[in-house]
Structures are given as structure tokens and as C-alpha cells.
Design a protein around this motif. Structure first.
Motif, PDB file in Angstrom:
ATOM      1  N   GLU A 128       0.838  -1.213   0.000  1.00  0.00           N
ATOM      2  CA  GLU A 128       0.000   0.000   0.000  1.00  0.00           C
ATOM      3  C   GLU A 128       0.871   1.260   0.000  1.00  0.00           C
ATOM      4  O   GLU A 128       0.536   2.254  -0.667  1.00  0.00           O
ATOM      5  N   THR A 129       1.955   1.227   0.735  1.00  0.00           N
ATOM      6  CA  THR A 129       2.847   2.385   0.778  1.00  0.00           C
ATOM      7  C   THR A 129       3.467   2.642  -0.593  1.00  0.00           C
ATOM      8  O   THR A 129       3.584   3.786  -1.038  1.00  0.00           O
ATOM      9  N   VAL A 130       3.848   1.560  -1.263  1.00  0.00           N
ATOM     10  CA  VAL A 130       4.413   1.696  -2.607  1.00  0.00           C
ATOM     11  C   VAL A 130       3.372   2.260  -3.560  1.00  0.00           C
ATOM     12  O   VAL A 130       3.647   3.174  -4.356  1.00  0.00           O
ATOM     13  N   ASN A 131       2.144   1.711  -3.512  1.00  0.00           N
ATOM     14  CA  ASN A 131       1.068   2.226  -4.361  1.00  0.00           C
ATOM     15  C   ASN A 131       0.805   3.702  -4.095  1.00  0.00           C
ATOM     16  O   ASN A 131       0.660   4.515  -5.021  1.00  0.00           O
ATOM     17  N   THR A 132       0.730   4.056  -2.820  1.00  0.00           N
ATOM     18  CA  THR A 132       0.407   5.430  -2.430  1.00  0.00           C
ATOM     19  C   THR A 132       1.496   6.385  -2.881  1.00  0.00           C
ATOM     20  O   THR A 132       1.218   7.482  -3.399  1.00  0.00           O
ATOM     21  N   ALA A 310      -2.253   6.035 -14.687  1.00  0.00           N
ATOM     22  CA  ALA A 310      -1.346   5.580 -13.637  1.00  0.00           C
ATOM     23  C   ALA A 310      -1.984   5.728 -12.262  1.00  0.00           C
ATOM     24  O   ALA A 310      -1.952   4.801 -11.435  1.00  0.00           O
ATOM     25  N   PHE A 311      -2.593   6.871 -12.021  1.00  0.00           N
ATOM     26  CA  PHE A 311      -3.225   7.136 -10.725  1.00  0.00           C
ATOM     27  C   PHE A 311      -4.380   6.156 -10.484  1.00  0.00           C
ATOM     28  O   PHE A 311      -4.500   5.564  -9.408  1.00  0.00           O
ATOM     29  N   GLY A 312      -5.221   5.970 -11.505  1.00  0.00           N
ATOM     30  CA  GLY A 312      -6.375   5.087 -11.346  1.00  0.00           C
ATOM     31  C   GLY A 312      -5.988   3.641 -11.144  1.00  0.00           C
ATOM     32  O   GLY A 312      -6.572   2.942 -10.311  1.00  0.00           O
ATOM     33  N   GLY A 313      -4.998   3.161 -11.887  1.00  0.00           N
ATOM     34  CA  GLY A 313      -4.576   1.780 -11.733  1.00  0.00           C
ATOM     35  C   GLY A 313      -4.024   1.506 -10.343  1.00  0.00           C
ATOM     36  O   GLY A 313      -4.314   0.462  -9.735  1.00  0.00           O
ATOM     37  N   LEU A 314      -3.252   2.424  -9.825  1.00  0.00           N
ATOM     38  CA  LEU A 314      -2.706   2.267  -8.477  1.00  0.00           C
ATOM     39  C   LEU A 314      -3.799   2.328  -7.430  1.00  0.00           C
ATOM     40  O   LEU A 314      -3.752   1.630  -6.406  1.00  0.00           O
ATOM     41  N   LEU A 315      -4.817   3.150  -7.672  1.00  0.00           N
ATOM     42  CA  LEU A 315      -5.935   3.246  -6.733  1.00  0.00           C
ATOM     43  C   LEU A 315      -6.703   1.929  -6.671  1.00  0.00           C
ATOM     44  O   LEU A 315      -7.085   1.469  -5.586  1.00  0.00           O
ATOM     45  N   SER A 317      -5.584  -1.052  -7.252  1.00  0.00           N
ATOM     46  CA  SER A 317      -4.766  -2.019  -6.525  1.00  0.00           C
ATOM     47  C   SER A 317      -4.811  -1.755  -5.026  1.00  0.00           C
ATOM     48  O   SER A 317      -4.929  -2.683  -4.211  1.00  0.00           O
ATOM     49  N   ASN A 318      -4.767  -0.496  -4.667  1.00  0.00           N
ATOM     50  CA  ASN A 318      -4.749  -0.149  -3.251  1.00  0.00           C
ATOM     51  C   ASN A 318      -6.072  -0.454  -2.563  1.00  0.00           C
ATOM     52  O   ASN A 318      -6.106  -0.794  -1.384  1.00  0.00           O
ATOM     53  N   ASN A 319      -7.177  -0.321  -3.298  1.00  0.00           N
ATOM     54  CA  ASN A 319      -8.486  -0.618  -2.708  1.00  0.00           C
ATOM     55  C   ASN A 319      -8.513  -2.028  -2.135  1.00  0.00           C
ATOM     56  O   ASN A 319      -8.934  -2.253  -0.991  1.00  0.00           O
ATOM     57  N   LEU A 320      -8.075  -2.978  -2.922  1.00  0.00           N
ATOM     58  CA  LEU A 320      -8.094  -4.375  -2.491  1.00  0.00           C
ATOM     59  C   LEU A 320      -7.102  -4.630  -1.369  1.00  0.00           C
ATOM     60  O   LEU A 320      -7.397  -5.348  -0.410  1.00  0.00           O
ATOM     61  N   SER A 321      -5.922  -4.033  -1.472  1.00  0.00           N
ATOM     62  CA  SER A 321      -4.893  -4.262  -0.465  1.00  0.00           C
ATOM     63  C   SER A 321      -5.315  -3.727   0.906  1.00  0.00           C
ATOM     64  O   SER A 321      -5.132  -4.399   1.926  1.00  0.00           O
ATOM     65  N   VAL A 322      -5.891  -2.543   0.932  1.00  0.00           N
ATOM     66  CA  VAL A 322      -6.318  -1.954   2.203  1.00  0.00           C
ATOM     67  C   VAL A 322      -7.483  -2.739   2.802  1.00  0.00           C
ATOM     68  O   VAL A 322      -7.553  -2.949   4.020  1.00  0.00           O
ATOM     69  N   TYR A 323      -8.406  -3.192   1.964  1.00  0.00           N
ATOM     70  CA  TYR A 323      -9.518  -4.010   2.453  1.00  0.00           C
ATOM     71  C   TYR A 323      -8.980  -5.264   3.133  1.00  0.00           C
ATOM     72  O   TYR A 323      -9.405  -5.633   4.236  1.00  0.00           O
ATOM     73  N   SER A 324      -8.037  -5.926   2.485  1.00  0.00           N
ATOM     74  CA  SER A 324      -7.450  -7.137   3.041  1.00  0.00           C
ATOM     75  C   SER A 324      -6.676  -6.847   4.321  1.00  0.00           C
ATOM     76  O   SER A 324      -6.747  -7.609   5.293  1.00  0.00           O
ATOM     77  N   ALA A 325      -5.938  -5.738   4.340  1.00  0.00           N
ATOM     78  CA  ALA A 325      -5.154  -5.395   5.530  1.00  0.00           C
ATOM     79  C   ALA A 325      -6.043  -5.155   6.738  1.00  0.00           C
ATOM     80  O   ALA A 325      -5.673  -5.501   7.870  1.00  0.00           O
ATOM     81  N   GLY A 326      -7.221  -4.571   6.522  1.00  0.00           N
ATOM     82  CA  GLY A 326      -8.142  -4.355   7.629  1.00  0.00           C
ATOM     83  C   GLY A 326      -8.594  -5.666   8.245  1.00  0.00           C
ATOM     84  O   GLY A 326      -8.660  -5.807   9.477  1.00  0.00           O
ATOM     85  N   ALA A 351       1.750   7.617   6.571  1.00  0.00           N
ATOM     86  CA  ALA A 351       3.057   7.874   7.192  1.00  0.00           C
ATOM     87  C   ALA A 351       4.187   7.278   6.352  1.00  0.00           C
ATOM     88  O   ALA A 351       5.238   7.904   6.165  1.00  0.00           O
ATOM     89  N   GLY A 352       3.959   6.074   5.805  1.00  0.00           N
ATOM     90  CA  GLY A 352       4.968   5.468   4.954  1.00  0.00           C
ATOM     91  C   GLY A 352       5.204   6.259   3.687  1.00  0.00           C
ATOM     92  O   GLY A 352       6.339   6.410   3.231  1.00  0.00           O
ATOM     93  N   GLY A 353       4.134   6.791   3.106  1.00  0.00           N
ATOM     94  CA  GLY A 353       4.268   7.611   1.914  1.00  0.00           C
ATOM     95  C   GLY A 353       5.068   8.877   2.171  1.00  0.00           C
ATOM     96  O   GLY A 353       5.893   9.285   1.347  1.00  0.00           O
TER      97      GLY A 353
END
Length: 507
Positions: A128-132, A310-315, A317-326, A351-353
Motif C-alpha cells: 500500500e505504501t508503494v502504491n500510495t 497511472a493514478f487510477g490503476g494504483l488506486l 490495486s490499493n483498494n483491495l490491499s487496504v480491504y485485506s489489511a483491515g 506515514a509510509g508515503g
């Protein structure tokens, strides 16, 4: 309130588009498992159309010396193959109706599962930090083109906040909204990616592509490992998170195919394009900011659609990753609602970003080092989890939610050592072959076997998989065959009311 009590407080109609999904890690009752493999196809497709696939392909050609045909072969085997593993783990989500790391309690015990779950959560936060960070670079470039605003610390933080806020909206609402957004947004951002790719192909040095010599077979084998570790292996511990809503009558092969093809198609195209672009030009493979490195290859008027893609594709990817992390955070024992867990994860990602963009001097160095380290224990977990699936088709819902001595998965003090020890052994063996460094002068860790063929080719995670899987089959299979807690079946809250027994969906 205990997790067992919490399972009975979830309304049955919370998984709707636009509504906040209030279910956390509680197994989904059979009546609410209405999904099909088409949902999984779009979820995984959307999560893998980000531009991060381009640098992966660039490394195959520019840094490892493959020709384009070898790079395409590696892209196909590494991406389709690694996500087939994700699809296999998704089957457990269909069988048990719970997230991956919650189902993992049945294998490792509620206490023994803490180690793999912490690693899984760190992996999700890292991606998620990399995506962000990458998305914030894209947004900063877009603001510069559209409004003439030069990047500065304040604007950087604002860009990060915009991205994490958009992620929070989708991931916070939950599964139904996530599935819907991933499908329809893929049409939009997928079309933009196709347009951008068409212009990037015009920059390919075809003479360099066709004249490139072939690399040795050992390099090709190692390349498959690099792609697998950087794609499907990183997602393996999230496989069941989306599949828990799949209907129990869906054939297992269709679920595996949906994950493999859904992720494999965009990854193959992006990795292949990255390889084409890097023939005769290694700048993309070594770029500290891949957004800018790709942008300079395009005509100026293409910058806006490219940056949006680029922005949309990363978003996505991040949607799924954050859902899973929760979900993973709740499995760790954080007693909070799922949407709050998502919010906490977002704060850490922000914070990582900030660290990557304003403090760290190198973006991709720490990224590659990070995924190399975590790929080892994650792969060891995958081996044990898949080994367990050979002998299990059912999970006890009560046992999954009960983390006390009364749990059917309590084993020996909360540990199932026949699973924990193979995982630890696989992790240690994998690390023996690993060198984790951001540069020749910045070595984080170097195992004693790092100079061996497996080590120099980045295949320590393969050793981890083999050792962990073999040891688990040796130590853990007997308990499953004897019908230990690994094979017991319980009832969900909804089934208790109707008297229906939960059964394995597929044998």
C-alpha cells in the motif's frame, strides 16, 4: 465482547453496494454467499493494471539480459502461475467463508497464527505504501502540467491525502462496493492504459529488441521467480478475502482460472511492454520515480491521460490491499470494527508515503528489498496452507472465531506445532539464500548461502516453499487424516437458527 459473541451481531444485509459492510472476519453464512467467479476476475484484473508492472518487465531485459521472447515467457509463467496459487487459496475462502488469515487459525492454532498474520499485515502495508507513493508522484506531475504547481512538501502531503482518502471510501464501504468499483473502473482505466501503451510501443527500439541475444536458461528460471515473488506471491495471503462470498456450488477450477487469468492478462501485457521499452535503454529499470521515467517517453499531450491511467490503476490495486489489511489487522486481535481497522491502516500507509517521498533518498531500493524479505515467510505460509488443503474441505466457524482454550483449534496451548515448525523452518532456510540490500554499499542482510545459485538468482523463496511444504506433509498430515480439529465441522450463527449443517462445498 468476545469474537464469538461478535459473530452473532452482524446484520444479514450489510454487503450491499454503497452500504458499509459491518461484517469483519466472521464466516459468511451460506445464504449470503452469492458471488461468482466473474467477480473475482475483475477484482484481480483491476488490482494488477498499475504501472508497477512496467519496471518489473524492464528489469528482465535491462538488468538480467533476457531477450524479449524469454521475457514474455517469464511474464506468462510468473504471473499466470503465481496467481493460480492465489486461486487455489481462494478455494479455502469458498469452503470456510472467512478471510485467508482467519482460516489460517485452523492450521496454526490461534496463537501460532500470530506470526504468519503479522507478516501478512506488514506485506499489505508495504504494498500500500508503494502504491500510495507512486500515485502521489503521478498526481504531483498532473498538478504541474494542469496548473503549473511545482512539487513541494505541502503539495506532496496533499497528494498523499487525496489518494488515501479515495482508497478509504472504497475499502471502508467494503466487499460489495469494492467488487462493483473494481469492475467498472477497470473499463475506464483499462482503456486509458491501452491508449498509453499504443504510444509507448511507438518508442520501442525494434532493432535492439530483435537483435538481443538469449540469456542462459538459469537466468530465465530465476526470472520466473522474480516475477512470481513480485506479483502473485505478494497477494497469496489475500486470496480467500474476496472468495469468502463465492457461492458454494461454484466449481473450484473456475475460481482458480478467474484469479489466474484476471491478474495474469494485465500483468503479462504490462511486463511484456516494460521489456520492450527496455531493449537498448535501461533507464526504466533503474528509475527511482517510474512515473516520470515513463512520462518522458510520451508526447507532451499524452501526459494527462497517462497520469490519470497511472493514478487510477494504483488506486484500484490499493483498494483491495487496504480491504485485506483491515481484515488481517482484526485477525491479529485488534478489537475494532472493520471500517475502523481500514482507517488505522490508511494512517500507517500515509506515514509510509511521507517517509518515502520526503525523507528516504531511494524509492525502489527499499521496495525491492522489502518484498524480497517478506516473500520468504509468505511463501513458507503458502506451502503449509496449500498442504493443509489437501486434507481439509471444511472449517469450524465457531472454532475460527474462538481464540480461547475452548476453541476446537486450540491444539497445544494455542499452537499447532506440526504447522508452526515447518513454517519457521521454511522461513529460516529461505533466508539462508537471501541477500537483502538497497545497493552494493547498503546491505541489510546476507545469508550464508547467498552466493549459491539459488541465492544469486533470488530463489530463496523457492527453497522456503519446498522445505515448509515437505515438512508439513510429513508432520501435519497425520492429524488431518485422523479427523482431528482440522476436520471438525461446526455451524454458523445463521445455521444454528435453521438447524442446517455446514458442509464442504467441494471435495
Amino acid at each position: 465482547m468476545s469474537t464469538t459473541e461478535l459473530a452473532g451481531t452482524i446484520p444479514a444485509d450489510t454487503n450491499r453496494v454503497g452500504a458499509i459492510e459491518t461484517r469483519g472476519i466472521e464466516p459468511v453464512p451460506p445464504a449470503e454467499r452469492t458471488g461468482g467467479p466473474g467477480q473475482l476476475f475483475w477484482v484481480w484484473f483491476a488490482a494488477n493494471i498499475s504501472i508497477l508492472g512496467l519496471p518489473l518487465g524492464a528489469t528482465l531485459v535491462a538488468l538480467r539480459g533476457m531477450n524479449i521472447w524469454q521475457a514474455l515467457l517469464v511474464a506468462a509463467v510468473g504471473s499466470f502461475g503465481s496467481f493460480a496459487l492465489v486461486g487455489l487459496i481462494s478455494l479455502a475462502g469458498k469452503w470456510g467463508g472467512a478471510p485467508s488469515m482467519t482460516l489460517s487459525r485452523a492450521i496454526f492454532g490461534p496463537r501460532g497464527n500470530h506470526g504468519p498474520t503479522v507478516i501478512s499485515w506488514l506485506s499489505r502495508v508495504g504494498w500500500e505504501t508503494v502504491n500510495t507513493t507512486t500515485a502521489a508522484y503521478a498526481l504531483l506531475a498532473l498538478l504541474d502540467i494542469a496548473f503549473g504547481l511545482s512539487a513541494n512538501p505541502v503539495l506532496t502531503v496533499i497528494s498523499l491525502l487525496v489518494f488515501v482518502a479515495l482508497t478509504l471510501v472504497v475499502s471502508g464501504l467494503g466487499h460489495a462496493t469494492l467488487v462493483w468499483i473494481q469492475q467498472w473502473a477497470t473499463y475506464v482505466f483499462g482503456a486509458l492504459n491501452i491508449i498509453v501503451a499504443a504510444f509507448l510501443i511507438a518508442r520501442v527500439d525494434w532493432d535492439a529488441v530483435l537483435d538481443a541475444p538469449a540469456a542462459p536458461l538459469s537466468v530465465v528460471i530465476a526470472g520466473v521467480g522474480v516475477i512470481a515473488a513480485g506479483t502473485g506471491i505478494g497477494w497469496a495471503n489475500a486470496g480467500a478475502d474476496m472468495a469468502r462470498y463465492q457461492h458454494r456450488n461454484v466449481r473450484g477450477g473456475r475460481i482458480v482460472a478467474a484469479a489466474s487469468a484476471g491478474a495474469g492478462i494485465p500483468l503479462f501485457l504490462l511486463i511484456g511492454l516494460g521489456g520492450l521499452l527496455s531493449a537498448g535503454d535501461g533507464s526504466l529499470a533503474s528509475a527511482s520515480d517510474p512515473v516520470s521515467a515513463i512520462q518522458v517517453m510520451l508526447p507532451s499531450w499524452m501526459a494527462v491521460p497517462y497520469l490519470l491511467a497511472a493514478f487510477g490503476g494504483l488506486l484500484l490495486s490499493n483498494n483491495l490491499s487496504v480491504y485485506s489489511a483491515g481484515l488481517t489487522m482484526i485477525t491479529l486481535g485488534v478489537r475494532t470494527r472493520r471500517v475502523v481497522a481500514v482507517g488505522l491502516d490508511i494512517v500507517l500507509t500515509l506515514a509510509g508515503g511521507v517517509y518515502f517521498m520526503l525523507i528516504a533518498g531511494n524509492f525502489y531500493g527499499p521496495f525491492i528489498t522489502f518484498i524480497s524479505l517478506l516473500a520468504v515467510p509468505i511463501t513458507a505460509w503458502v506451502a503449509v496452507f496449500l498442504g493443509d488443503m489437501l486434507f481439509r474441505r471444511e472449517y469450524d466457524p465457531r472454532g475460527l472465531m474462538d481464540t480461547t482454550r475452548t476453541s476446537s483449534y486450540w491444539y497445544h496451548g494455542g499452537f499447532r506445532w506440526s504447522a508452526v515448525l515447518p513454517w519457521l523452518a521454511g522461513t529460516v532456510v529461505g533466508l539462508l539464500f537471501l541477500t537483502a540490500s538497497t545497493s552494493a554499499d547498503d546491505v541489510w542482510f546476507s545469508g550464508p548461502l547467498a552466493d549459491s545459485w539459488l541465492g544469486t538468482n533470488g530463489l530463496g523463496w523457492v527453497a522456503a516453499f519446498v522445505v515448509a511444504g515437505a515438512l508439513y506433509l510429513l508432520l501435519g498430515a497425520r492429524s488431518a487424516r485422523r479427523g482431528s480439529p482440522a476436520g471438525q465441522v461446526g455451524q454458523t450463527v445463521a445455521e444454528q437458527a435453521t438447524g442446517e449443517r455446514i458442509a464442504g462445498a467441494e471435495r
